[in-house]
Design a protein around this motif. Structure first.
Motif: not given
Length: 149
Positions: A66-88
């Motif tokens: 049901g998603h056209a992009t990997l970005e939309a798929l990831l948004d449907s499963m996980l909370p989005r964060i700022a890239p600078a806030a990434m943890w290992v």
């Protein structure tokens, strides 16, 4: 949420496994397979990935979610964060550097000059110039998005 030490150990195991797995649409050597393995290693229960044997098959499988992009798929499963806030262990999306319609999902390895949190993180993922050798370490100039695991 698991502590950073356990996240780092689990991430290192996933990265080592995929470092030895060359890219292959039909062999489970794609960034979506890497992302699913990483999600599972950090305690998530992502859905199974349908079998596909080409970029066209992968796109059909993605659209089947049901998603056209990997970005939309990831948004449907996980909370989005700022890239600078990434943890290992967190996931990010960057331009794949190829002509195929997909961006590249990568895993934050936590290897930076400033520790596991902060900008300029090194990530591990498949790269167009190294597809025959498994995943490689990359320091991208920009991310399209990032997600907390």
């Amino acid at each position: 949420m698991m502590n950073l030490h356990v996240r780092a150990e689990n991430t290192a195991e996933v990265v080592a496994r995929f470092r030895a797995r060359p890219f292959g649409w039909d062999s489970g050597g794609t960034c979506i397979h890497l992302a699913r393995a990483q999600m599972r290693a950090l305690g998530h229960k992502p859905p199974a990935i349908p079998r596909f044997y080409s970029a066209i098959g992968a796109m059909k499988a993605l659209r089947g979610t049901g998603h056209a992009t990997l970005e939309a798929l990831l948004d449907s499963m996980l909370p989005r964060i700022a890239p600078a806030a990434m943890w290992v262990g967190d996931l990010a999306l960057m331009d794949s550097g190829t002509d195929d319609p997909f961006d590249a999902i990568v895993v934050s390895t936590g290897q930076t000059g400033s520790g596991p949190i902060g900008g300029g993180q090194m990530v591990a993922g498949y790269h167009a110039e190294h597809l025959g050798s498994g995943i490689v370490n990359i320091i991208p100039l920009a991310f399209k998005g990032a997600w907390r695991l």
